[in-house]
Structures are given as structure tokens and as C-alpha cells.
Design a protein around this motif. Structure first.
Motif, PDB file in Angstrom:
ATOM      1  N   TYR A 100       0.868  -1.164   0.153  1.00 25.56           N
ATOM      2  CA  TYR A 100       0.081   0.092   0.037  1.00 25.56           C
ATOM      3  C   TYR A 100       0.913   1.283  -0.120  1.00 25.56           C
ATOM      4  O   TYR A 100       0.790   2.211  -0.644  1.00 25.56           O
ATOM      5  CB  TYR A 100      -0.891  -0.186   1.239  1.00 25.56           C
ATOM      6  CG  TYR A 100      -1.557   1.359   1.594  1.00 25.56           C
ATOM      7  CD1 TYR A 100      -2.842   1.567   0.572  1.00 25.56           C
ATOM      8  CD2 TYR A 100      -1.414   2.105   2.509  1.00 25.56           C
ATOM      9  CE1 TYR A 100      -3.674   2.512   0.920  1.00 25.56           C
ATOM     10  CE2 TYR A 100      -2.054   3.170   2.562  1.00 25.56           C
ATOM     11  CZ  TYR A 100      -3.313   3.496   1.960  1.00 25.56           C
ATOM     12  OH  TYR A 100      -4.148   4.456   2.153  1.00 25.56           O
ATOM     13  N   LEU A 116       2.681   2.003  -3.317  1.00 22.04           N
ATOM     14  CA  LEU A 116       1.903   2.399  -4.367  1.00 22.04           C
ATOM     15  C   LEU A 116       1.484   3.822  -4.110  1.00 22.04           C
ATOM     16  O   LEU A 116       1.562   4.827  -5.054  1.00 22.04           O
ATOM     17  CB  LEU A 116       0.472   1.598  -4.442  1.00 22.04           C
ATOM     18  CG  LEU A 116       0.657   0.294  -4.902  1.00 22.04           C
ATOM     19  CD1 LEU A 116      -0.495  -0.947  -4.804  1.00 22.04           C
ATOM     20  CD2 LEU A 116       1.103   0.077  -6.511  1.00 22.04           C
ATOM     21  N   GLN A 117       1.519   4.183  -2.841  1.00 19.10           N
ATOM     22  CA  GLN A 117       1.123   5.463  -2.706  1.00 19.10           C
ATOM     23  C   GLN A 117       2.152   6.465  -2.895  1.00 19.10           C
ATOM     24  O   GLN A 117       2.067   7.429  -3.341  1.00 19.10           O
ATOM     25  CB  GLN A 117       0.794   5.584  -0.904  1.00 19.10           C
ATOM     26  CG  GLN A 117      -0.795   5.415  -0.659  1.00 19.10           C
ATOM     27  CD  GLN A 117      -0.899   5.980   0.546  1.00 19.10           C
ATOM     28  OE1 GLN A 117      -0.250   6.037   1.589  1.00 19.10           O
ATOM     29  NE2 GLN A 117      -2.177   6.396   0.776  1.00 19.10           N
ATOM     30  N   ALA A 165       0.234   6.127  -7.276  1.00 18.94           N
ATOM     31  CA  ALA A 165      -0.606   5.120  -7.995  1.00 18.94           C
ATOM     32  C   ALA A 165      -1.898   4.839  -6.842  1.00 18.94           C
ATOM     33  O   ALA A 165      -1.715   5.126  -5.823  1.00 18.94           O
ATOM     34  CB  ALA A 165       0.003   3.690  -8.126  1.00 18.94           C
ATOM     35  N   GLU A 166      -3.142   4.364  -7.478  1.00 17.58           N
ATOM     36  CA  GLU A 166      -4.255   4.273  -6.736  1.00 17.58           C
ATOM     37  C   GLU A 166      -3.889   2.993  -5.671  1.00 17.58           C
ATOM     38  O   GLU A 166      -3.423   2.104  -6.174  1.00 17.58           O
ATOM     39  CB  GLU A 166      -5.543   3.784  -7.666  1.00 17.58           C
ATOM     40  CG  GLU A 166      -6.757   3.895  -7.041  1.00 17.58           C
ATOM     41  CD  GLU A 166      -7.794   3.041  -7.626  1.00 17.58           C
ATOM     42  OE1 GLU A 166      -8.786   2.746  -7.098  1.00 17.58           O
ATOM     43  OE2 GLU A 166      -7.450   2.364  -8.771  1.00 17.58           O
ATOM     44  N   ALA A 167      -4.312   3.250  -4.649  1.00 20.54           N
ATOM     45  CA  ALA A 167      -4.322   2.040  -3.662  1.00 20.54           C
ATOM     46  C   ALA A 167      -5.160   2.140  -2.700  1.00 20.54           C
ATOM     47  O   ALA A 167      -5.590   3.104  -1.875  1.00 20.54           O
ATOM     48  CB  ALA A 167      -2.834   2.314  -2.752  1.00 20.54           C
ATOM     49  N   ILE A 168      -5.832   0.653  -2.602  1.00 14.21           N
ATOM     50  CA  ILE A 168      -6.888   0.898  -1.644  1.00 14.21           C
ATOM     51  C   ILE A 168      -6.535  -0.587  -0.558  1.00 14.21           C
ATOM     52  O   ILE A 168      -6.412  -1.649  -1.264  1.00 14.21           O
ATOM     53  CB  ILE A 168      -8.342   0.438  -2.155  1.00 14.21           C
ATOM     54  CG1 ILE A 168      -8.754   1.434  -3.217  1.00 14.21           C
ATOM     55  CG2 ILE A 168      -9.290  -0.188  -1.192  1.00 14.21           C
ATOM     56  CD1 ILE A 168      -9.813   1.256  -4.022  1.00 14.21           C
ATOM     57  N   ARG A 213      -8.407  -3.868  -0.518  1.00 15.41           N
ATOM     58  CA  ARG A 213      -8.260  -4.816  -1.961  1.00 15.41           C
ATOM     59  C   ARG A 213      -6.835  -5.483  -2.044  1.00 15.41           C
ATOM     60  O   ARG A 213      -6.507  -6.475  -2.240  1.00 15.41           O
ATOM     61  CB  ARG A 213      -8.534  -3.810  -3.118  1.00 15.41           C
ATOM     62  CG  ARG A 213      -9.023  -4.635  -4.261  1.00 15.41           C
ATOM     63  CD  ARG A 213      -9.370  -3.777  -5.559  1.00 15.41           C
ATOM     64  NE  ARG A 213      -8.610  -3.216  -6.161  1.00 15.41           N
ATOM     65  CZ  ARG A 213      -8.861  -2.080  -6.810  1.00 15.41           C
ATOM     66  NH1 ARG A 213      -9.918  -1.711  -7.068  1.00 15.41           N
ATOM     67  NH2 ARG A 213      -7.838  -1.815  -7.778  1.00 15.41           N
TER      68      ARG A 213
END
Ligand code: DC
Length: 211
Positions: free
Chosen positions: A145, A148-149, A153-156, A159
Motif C-alpha cells: 500500500y 503504491l502510494q 498510484a491508486e491504492a486501496i 483490496r
């Protein structure tokens, strides 16, 4: 010198093997990229990564430059990789690629460090040193996470955690070369360690006389 580093997704294999390769002047192969390149090609062709005929053809067509393409680090490529990696015929095709690398490391290097899931058990069972990294799924999901952050980038988180657990289950339960430590591997839990501590522990295991 051959060093095998295995472990689940985001257990710290990539960072450790980069440092080991630099420290010992070894060639490095991230074998996950091989499976990712095969999975990504199948996704690009809108095909099914679980179809053995499609997946074996993609594995046979693999060449070294495919490992340098963009997008292989995305979670979709990781999930597709885990699906093709469960197919024994795909693994058989990719085994030769990995063993050739270990036997004849590129650029005149005198050895290699390979990271993956089955390096110590199947690809290089005679490796001089074998490490198996592990960490809790929560810790690994949080690392991904943050990674990616940091890249914007998009990070959930939820998920990422779900995808990591799905991959763990598939990688550990498949019949062909499941993710498991070799009986002679040094198992290291990296949950509470930073990258320097992991590197130091690896060096102590590889060179006990220097520690
Ligand atoms: O290490 P990674 O996350 O890039 O690996 C992606 C997938 O490839 C992983 O879920 C399982 C598969 N893989 C494998 O089965 N054997 C390997 N030696 C390396 C990766």
C-alpha cells in the motif's frame, strides 16, 4: 555462488536480493517477473491465464526483454502470474530458463541470486545459501500500500490485503512446486524488521564467521 531467496508476495525478497547481488557482485533474477510477463501477455491478448494451452504457448514465447516491459508490477499482473504459475506445464517450460540463468549468469558474474517461490526447493535445490522470508499478510499488504502510494498510484488497502491473501492461498496450495521453505532454508520473519535489519540477518546467515 548461488543464493536462493523464497517467500510470499511483499515479504521483502526484492529489496534483499538487490542488496545481496550488489554486495557479492552476483547476477540477479526476480523469477516472479517471468511469471508476471507470461500472465501480462495473456491478459493483453484477452485470453484466460488458467487455460494451459494458451499459458504454455505464452511461456514458450517468453524472451529476456519481456521482463523489462512496463506494468509488470501491477496487482493484475501479479494475480495473472499466480494463476499461470499453478499450471505444471507452464512451470516446466520456465524451469529451464531459470536454471540456465543460474548455471551461466550473464555479464561474466561468478554467481547468481534468484528470488521466487520455489528456488530453494525446485529451481536450485543445491544452492549454497537458501533464505525463506515471511511476514504477516497485514504487514505485507501495508508495505505494498505504501509503495503504491509513494508512486502516486491508486491504492486501496482492503483490496491489496484481499489480493495478497488470494495469492498466498493459490501459491501455497497448488500441487506443482508450492510455496514452502526448503527443509534446509534459513527462515526469517521480516514483520518487525526494516530492510537494513533483514540484510544484516541475511549476511550473518551467509557468512557466520564475519558476524
Ligand atoms: O514474486 P511475485 O509477486 O512477483 O510473483 C508473482 C507470482 O508468480 C506469484 O504469486 C507466484 C508466481 N511465482 C511462482 O510461482 N514461482 C516463482 N519462482 C516466482 C513467482
Amino acid at each position: 555462488m548461488i543464493i536462493a531467496v523464497d517467500g510470499p508476495a511483499a515479504s521483502g525478497k526484492g529489496t534483499l536480493t538487490e542488496r545481496l547481488a550488489a554486495h557479492f557482485d552476483l547476477a540477479r533474477l526476480d523469477t516472479g517477473l517471468i511469471y508476471r510477463a507470461v500472465g501480462a501477455k495473456i491478459l493483453r491478448d484477452n485470453d484466460n491465464p488458467e487455460d494451459p494451452v494458451v499459458a504454455v504457448a505464452a511461456a514458450r514465447a517468453l524472451c529476456f526483454t519481456d521482463l523489462k516491459q512496463d506494468g509488470l508490477r501491477l496487482e493484475e499482473a501479479g494475480l495473472a502470474a499466480s494463476r499461470v504459475a499453478a499450471l505444471p506445464d507452464v512451470r516446466a517450460v520456465l524451469l529451464a530458463f531459470q536454471r540456465d540463468f543460474a548455471a551461466c549468469p550473464p555479464n561474466g558474474k561468478m554467481g547468481a541470486v534468484l528470488d521466487g517461490r520455489d528456488i530453494g526447493t525446485v529451481v536450485c535445490p543445491d544452492a549454497h545459501h537458501k533464505l525463506f522470508l515471511m511476514a504477516s499478510a497485514d504487514v505485507r499488504a501495508m508495505r505494498r500500500y505504501k509503495e503504491l502510494q509513494a508512486r502516486g498510484a491508486e491504492a486501496i488497502y482492503a483490496r491489496i490485503l484481499r489480493d495478497i491473501k488470494e495469492r498466498d492461498t493459490r501459491d501455497m496450495s497448488r500441487s506443482a512446486a508450492p510455496l514452502e521453505p526448503a527443509t534446509d532454508a534459513f527462515v526469517l520473519d521480516t514483520s518487525d524488521l526494516d530492510t537494513d535489519e533483514v540484510f544484516s540477518a541475511a549476511l550473518r546467515y551467509i557468512n557466520p564467521q564475519n558476524s
